[in-house]
Write an enzyme that holds these catalytic residues in place. Structure first.
Site, PDB file in Angstrom:
ATOM      1  N   ILE A   1       0.875  -1.185   0.000  1.00 39.89           N
ATOM      2  CA  ILE A   1       0.000   0.000   0.000  1.00 39.89           C
ATOM      3  C   ILE A   1       0.905   1.226   0.000  1.00 39.89           C
ATOM      4  O   ILE A   1       0.894   2.057   0.907  1.00 39.89           O
ATOM      5  CB  ILE A   1      -0.937   0.014   1.234  1.00 39.89           C
ATOM      6  CG1 ILE A   1      -1.601  -1.352   1.454  1.00 39.89           C
ATOM      7  CG2 ILE A   1      -2.006   1.091   1.087  1.00 39.89           C
ATOM      8  CD1 ILE A   1      -2.685  -1.701   0.456  1.00 39.89           C
ATOM      9  N   GLY A   2       1.745   1.308  -1.041  1.00 40.08           N
ATOM     10  CA  GLY A   2       2.606   2.476  -1.194  1.00 40.08           C
ATOM     11  C   GLY A   2       1.954   3.449  -2.163  1.00 40.08           C
ATOM     12  O   GLY A   2       0.736   3.651  -2.135  1.00 40.08           O
ATOM     13  N   VAL A   3       2.777   4.035  -3.040  1.00 36.70           N
ATOM     14  CA  VAL A   3       2.234   4.989  -4.033  1.00 36.70           C
ATOM     15  C   VAL A   3       1.108   4.326  -4.839  1.00 36.70           C
ATOM     16  O   VAL A   3      -0.013   4.839  -4.923  1.00 36.70           O
ATOM     17  CB  VAL A   3       3.362   5.451  -4.994  1.00 36.70           C
ATOM     18  CG1 VAL A   3       2.791   6.313  -6.109  1.00 36.70           C
ATOM     19  CG2 VAL A   3       4.441   6.205  -4.228  1.00 36.70           C
ATOM     20  N   VAL A   4       1.409   3.175  -5.413  1.00 36.92           N
ATOM     21  CA  VAL A   4       0.452   2.525  -6.307  1.00 36.92           C
ATOM     22  C   VAL A   4      -0.712   1.920  -5.516  1.00 36.92           C
ATOM     23  O   VAL A   4      -1.883   2.109  -5.862  1.00 36.92           O
ATOM     24  CB  VAL A   4       1.160   1.445  -7.167  1.00 36.92           C
ATOM     25  CG1 VAL A   4       0.157   0.680  -8.007  1.00 36.92           C
ATOM     26  CG2 VAL A   4       2.220   2.099  -8.044  1.00 36.92           C
TER      27      VAL A   4
ATOM     28  N   ASP B   1      14.918   0.408 -16.123  1.00 37.29           N
ATOM     29  CA  ASP B   1      13.456   0.342 -16.041  1.00 37.29           C
ATOM     30  C   ASP B   1      12.842   0.243 -17.444  1.00 37.29           C
ATOM     31  O   ASP B   1      11.947  -0.576 -17.688  1.00 37.29           O
ATOM     32  CB  ASP B   1      12.954   1.596 -15.307  1.00 37.29           C
ATOM     33  CG  ASP B   1      11.457   1.710 -15.309  1.00 37.29           C
ATOM     34  OD1 ASP B   1      10.812   0.948 -14.564  1.00 37.29           O
ATOM     35  OD2 ASP B   1      10.921   2.551 -16.064  1.00 37.29           O
TER      36      ASP B   1
ATOM     37  N   LYS C   1      10.506  -2.888 -19.386  1.00 39.69           N
ATOM     38  CA  LYS C   1       9.246  -2.693 -20.117  1.00 39.69           C
ATOM     39  C   LYS C   1       9.399  -3.140 -21.567  1.00 39.69           C
ATOM     40  O   LYS C   1       8.502  -3.767 -22.143  1.00 39.69           O
ATOM     41  CB  LYS C   1       8.837  -1.226 -20.039  1.00 39.69           C
ATOM     42  CG  LYS C   1       8.540  -0.774 -18.605  1.00 39.69           C
ATOM     43  CD  LYS C   1       8.464   0.747 -18.529  1.00 39.69           C
ATOM     44  CE  LYS C   1       8.160   1.216 -17.112  1.00 39.69           C
ATOM     45  NZ  LYS C   1       8.385   2.674 -16.971  1.00 39.69           N
TER      46      LYS C   1
HETATM   47  N1  LIG Z   1       5.074   4.422  -8.559  1.00 40.21           N
HETATM   48  C1  LIG Z   1       4.701   4.355  -9.819  1.00 40.21           C
HETATM   49  O1  LIG Z   1       4.365   5.361 -10.438  1.00 40.21           O
HETATM   50  C2  LIG Z   1       4.655   3.012 -10.522  1.00 40.21           C
HETATM   51  C3  LIG Z   1       4.229   2.955 -11.860  1.00 40.21           C
HETATM   52  C4  LIG Z   1       4.139   1.709 -12.509  1.00 40.21           C
HETATM   53  C5  LIG Z   1       4.513   0.573 -11.803  1.00 40.21           C
HETATM   54  N2  LIG Z   1       4.965   0.654 -10.504  1.00 40.21           N
HETATM   55  C6  LIG Z   1       5.339  -0.559  -9.811  1.00 40.21           C
HETATM   56  O2  LIG Z   1       4.436  -0.750  -8.746  1.00 40.21           O
HETATM   57  C7  LIG Z   1       5.078  -1.425  -7.668  1.00 40.21           C
HETATM   58  C8  LIG Z   1       4.916  -0.613  -6.385  1.00 40.21           C
HETATM   59  O3  LIG Z   1       5.488   0.655  -6.576  1.00 40.21           O
HETATM   60  P1  LIG Z   1       5.235   1.842  -5.524  1.00 40.21           P
HETATM   61  O4  LIG Z   1       5.759   3.068  -6.174  1.00 40.21           O
HETATM   62  O5  LIG Z   1       3.848   1.839  -5.054  1.00 40.21           O
HETATM   63  O6  LIG Z   1       6.235   1.413  -4.331  1.00 40.21           O
HETATM   64  P2  LIG Z   1       6.195   1.935  -2.811  1.00 40.21           P
HETATM   65  O7  LIG Z   1       5.539   3.255  -2.716  1.00 40.21           O
HETATM   66  O8  LIG Z   1       7.586   1.797  -2.333  1.00 40.21           O
HETATM   67  O9  LIG Z   1       5.269   0.864  -2.054  1.00 40.21           O
HETATM   68  C9  LIG Z   1       5.670  -0.454  -1.839  1.00 40.21           C
HETATM   69  C10 LIG Z   1       4.709  -1.118  -0.865  1.00 40.21           C
HETATM   70  O10 LIG Z   1       5.099  -2.469  -0.698  1.00 40.21           O
HETATM   71  C11 LIG Z   1       5.283  -2.752   0.689  1.00 40.21           C
HETATM   72  N3  LIG Z   1       6.444  -3.644   0.839  1.00 40.21           N
HETATM   73  C12 LIG Z   1       7.696  -3.408   0.429  1.00 40.21           C
HETATM   74  N4  LIG Z   1       8.482  -4.453   0.724  1.00 40.21           N
HETATM   75  C13 LIG Z   1       7.712  -5.361   1.322  1.00 40.21           C
HETATM   76  C14 LIG Z   1       7.946  -6.651   1.868  1.00 40.21           C
HETATM   77  N5  LIG Z   1       9.153  -7.209   1.840  1.00 40.21           N
HETATM   78  N6  LIG Z   1       6.890  -7.304   2.400  1.00 40.21           N
HETATM   79  C15 LIG Z   1       5.686  -6.737   2.436  1.00 40.21           C
HETATM   80  N7  LIG Z   1       5.406  -5.512   1.943  1.00 40.21           N
HETATM   81  C16 LIG Z   1       6.402  -4.857   1.398  1.00 40.21           C
HETATM   82  C17 LIG Z   1       5.536  -1.424   1.353  1.00 40.21           C
HETATM   83  O11 LIG Z   1       5.107  -1.512   2.711  1.00 40.21           O
HETATM   84  P3  LIG Z   1       5.240  -0.270   3.734  1.00 40.21           P
HETATM   85  O12 LIG Z   1       4.395   0.801   3.125  1.00 40.21           O
HETATM   86  O13 LIG Z   1       4.673  -0.796   4.979  1.00 40.21           O
HETATM   87  O14 LIG Z   1       6.685   0.070   3.764  1.00 40.21           O
HETATM   88  C18 LIG Z   1       4.704  -0.481   0.515  1.00 40.21           C
HETATM   89  O15 LIG Z   1       3.396  -0.424   0.999  1.00 40.21           O
HETATM   90  C19 LIG Z   1       6.511  -1.617  -8.123  1.00 40.21           C
HETATM   91  O16 LIG Z   1       6.640  -2.886  -8.719  1.00 40.21           O
HETATM   92  C20 LIG Z   1       6.700  -0.542  -9.187  1.00 40.21           C
HETATM   93  O17 LIG Z   1       7.687  -0.870 -10.144  1.00 40.21           O
HETATM   94  C21 LIG Z   1       5.040   1.861  -9.862  1.00 40.21           C
END
Ligand SMILES: NC(=O)c1ccc[n+]([C@@H]2O[C@H](COP(=O)([O-])OP(=O)(O)OC[C@H]3O[C@@H](n4cnc5c(N)ncnc54)[C@H](OP(=O)(O)O)[C@@H]3O)[C@@H](O)[C@H]2O)c1
Ligand SMILES: NC(=O)c1ccc[n+]([C@@H]2O[C@H](COP(=O)([O-])OP(=O)(O)OC[C@H]3O[C@@H](n4cnc5c(N)ncnc54)[C@H](OP(=O)(O)O)[C@@H]3O)[C@@H](O)[C@H]2O)c1
Lengths: 442, 442
Positions: free
Chosen positions: B20-23, B211, B215
């Site tokens: 439950i991060g950005v995405v 990255d 893709k």
């Molecule tokens: N951000 C973008 O714009 C975007 C676009 C396209 C694709 N993506 C992809 O989407 C995915 C998530 O990206 P994001 O930007 O949302 O990342 P993020 O903000 O870093 O969020 C990651 C989430 O995963 C949880 N997490 C991390 N490691 C973990 C573990 N070992 N066990 C359990 N939970 C864990 C984190 O928990 P906590 O919050 O508790 O730390 C956090 O909620 C990635 O694969 C990324 O490549 C992102």
């Protein structure tokens, strides 16, 4: 995968083609040329089992001898060995509609490229498809080869769409691009388009915005979950555009494009649906400004995804066949659902929004006699109609006695522009019909 | 529809969110905000039944109290009331991969945004999904909110794709656009991107093209029906670009973009697959030249449809959530099929094509000492390596003693450029590392 779980190979999907003109010929060529690839992607072969058109003896430039010919379209539907009928005849009613009803009524799948028929009868056909639990697909009906029906129906399905708009007629865009590049008049550019095969001998459907209106009504239904309502779409074509309009737009940092736009009013404003095709000034930092020649492009603005932009060939044998065969492959894969994304009965009935009440900036061009007081008369008319002027340019006209006046308004309702031009219509000093166009807001 | 044929309402689709991060936060917001609309379009409600991340107590700016929290991701898979697991953790391996395998292994649907994981393990996961006959969907993994996986997998499915290419990394495009607009150096533009939240503190993944490579490998597999092969993708990033390169490209009528491109050699050339990420000069009459800021765009060239162009937001909470929820809606509608459009075992194993043998025009920029004979030395190196020069410009450099030499070559193999630069590397008069980029052919 272990041997025991390998599923039995699926039987071929058997297709009948009705209409072997530009599009039908393209579909035959595509299904032949990409046969193996299509079988791999569809998970089963796609086979043409029968074809039909008006004149069996017409030379169509392709060898059709291997396919069963039916003089009677109805025989395509009746045949036991046909799973999908592809309608490529054209026309909102008549033979195309009869065939479509027969096909769906028999519980067979229908694929069509016919925007006129879908715009006018899409709801009835979709209801029939639902009753018979059979697919109705029409990707080729909007923006030719661009998979925009799929992109909106499925790709943007998570979004509330604020508005959908785009360049939906390649003939008009080709003409506008010609006018832009060569300073040609509308008539000259139309003649060039006809010579190049981009415009029909009778160009009415294209240049008066009717074809774009058909497509717009389909996009609107999909985007807003509303019942298709072609009668609510208003259309202004590009006949009244002059070389000067194109030039002045450019001087203002814009390009002129024929834009079909649909937008749903907020609930406060009655939730009405605005659907209008008209020439617009597109700012040079908008991707629609860079769509050249006969291409089409569609923009959808979603509340989470933001602005999506899709561009490609909007017509022609190859691109249109590409869209039709994509529909066929979806059917072969069993990946399809309700034609308008949800059951017809659950689509909203949206009232038409008041187009005149829409707020925006406008471009107004007048040709007036070159004499003292004319400018004051125009300014007074604008003031009396409540139009606020942002900028005004006066230039020498095509002849000595006239000048061109181009003004850009501040944001205001379209009605006020109409009122001002109504006042000026009574003036002896205004020459010809003034032109006005909205300026597309980003 | 007669009452007797109204199908029973379908039960809700029950979704568990992992990460439950950005995405993940975006997906929660989207499913809440567009709840009714999604139910209409999906034909059934979509409900979040459980969520999980690392730290239960982290403030995520959204009210999550109404959802069941699981500290252990495995519990999401094990729960009887979960139909779909959405993986939004990130990382090619580790927790994300474990969860993905558990989910598919349990015969549940998996939706992921994780390009690294799909690029590295997509084939294994797709095979597992096939064995268990359960969906694996990853629209968000490529080009964020643009439904490009769907557009290629389904919209362009009738076509043999000649090549697929595009702007696959918004961070790099933001940096390049900054350099273009402000004449900034790479370091300055990177700092601006970091300040705006468009680049991470450690930008390696983005600016070195890794990255984009992930893709690209996914797009290539889909377009060419080949087995995903991330190890065969080569990547040059944008670190070595200077403000002068951007300026000189502009003077040549081009813009610099980081382009990921995949192309399959003809059978005669061994049918190898070329997959390369690198900065390129994009001509100003190509739509990729107009893609600004952090947007992404993808071009696919089909043998019937011609050139399709898709543009939109490539990242960010809203757009990425839009893609994820589109996948969920497809699952709710039962409109899905094999992850890579055909069974994994029927994908081809394509050898890597020889990138050096690729023919094209090139841009070469050198900084050399301002003294007699240097130009002759360069010309001789080019001649000896078999590089034919189309144009050459010499300008004053950043300091008094050096000049910039920019040359554009005629069509020729990339190897010849490398050879010429190899010869010049031995020269005492060449300052710093020369830059060379292919010029994108239309
Ligand atoms: N951000 C973008 O714009 C975007 C676009 C396209 C694709 N993506 C992809 O989407 C995915 C998530 O990206 P994001 O930007 O949302 O990342 P993020 O903000 O870093 O969020 C990651 C989430 O995963 C949880 N997490 C991390 N490691 C973990 C573990 N070992 N066990 C359990 N939970 C864990 C984190 O928990 P906590 O919050 O508790 O730390 C956090 O909620 C990635 O694969 C990324 O490549 C992102
Ligand atoms: N052309 C495009 O680029 C394009 C793009 C998108 C969508 N579409 C749509 O595709 C459809 C077909 O367009 P087209 O350009 O292929 O038209 P076309 O070249 O005029 O072909 C029409 C075909 O239908 C047959 N036909 C006409 N009236 C018939 C009748 N009453 N009974 C039986 N057959 C009849 C004709 O038979 P004969 O050949 O024997 O005369 C011909 O084969 C239209 O709905 C059009 O709007 C076209």
């Amino acid at each position: 995968m272990s041997a025991s779980t390998v599923p039995a190979p699926r039987p071929p999907l058997r297709v009948a083609l009705a209409g072997i003109g530009v599009v039908g010929g393209g579909v035959v060529r595509l299904l032949e040329a990409n046969r193996d690839l299509i079988a791999r992607r569809a998970g089963r072969p796609v086979e043409i089992v029968a074809i039909s058109a008006r004149d069996r003896h017409r030379d169509r430039g392709i060898d059709l001898a291997r396919y069963r010919w039916e003089d009677d379209m109805g025989a395509l539907v009746a045949a036991d060995d046909v799973d999908v009928v592809v309608e490529m005849i054209g026309g909102a009613d008549g033979a195309a509609l009869t065939l479509a009803r027969q096909t769906l009524g028999a519980g067979k799948a229908l694929v069509t490229a016919n925007k006129a028929m879908i715009a006018h009868h899409g709801l009835d056909l979709a209801r029939l498809a639902e009753e018979k639990d059979t697919p109705l697909k029409y990707e080729a009906a909007v923006a030719g080869g661009i998979p925009v029906i799929k992109a909106i129906r499925e790709g943007a399905s998570a979004n509330e769409i604020a508005r959908v708009y785009g360049i939906l007629n390649g003939t008009c865009n080709y003409i506008l691009t010609q006018m832009e590049r060569n300073g040609a008049s509308f008539a000259e550019a139309l003649a060039a388009a006809q010579a190049e095969g981009y415009a029909e001998a009778d160009p009415t459907f294209d240049v008066d915005g009717i074809d774009a209106a058909h497509k717009l009504s389909i996009l609107a239904a999909l985007c807003f979950g509303t019942k298709l309502d072609i009668d609510a779409v208003t259309a202004d074509g590009i006949r009244n555009l002059t070389a000067a309009d194109i030039r002045e737009a450019e001087a203002l940092g814009h390009r002129v494009r024929l834009i079909g736009m649909a937008e749903r009013d907020s609930g406060e404003n009655g939730g009405g649906l605005y659907q209008h095709v008209q020439p617009c000034l597109v700012p040079s930092d908008h991707p629609l400004a860079y769509v050249p020649g006969a291409l089409n492009a569609v923009v959808a603005e979603g509340n989470f995804v933001g602005r999506l932009f899709f561009e490609g060939a909007g017509a022609g044998a190859g691109p249109t066949a590409s869209a039709i065969v994509a529909d066929i492959i979806d059917i072969a894969r069993d990946e399809y659902g309700p034609a308008f994304a949800m059951p017809v009965d659950s689509l909203d009935q949206a009232p038409a929004a008041d187009a005149g009440a829409r707020i925006g900036k406008h471009y107004v061009r007048l040709i007036v006699e070159d004499r003292i007081g004319v400018l004051a008369e125009i300014a007074a008319a604008m003031r009396d109609a409540g139009v606020s002027i942002e900028s005004l340019i006066q230039r020498g006209g095509d002849d000595e006695d006239s000048v061109i006046i181009v003004l850009v308004t501040h944001e205001g309702p379209a009605n006020a522009i109409h009122a001002a031009l109504g006042i000026l219509a009574a003036s002896d000093h205004v020459v010809g019909t003034p032109m006005h166009m909205p300026i597309l807001a980003l």
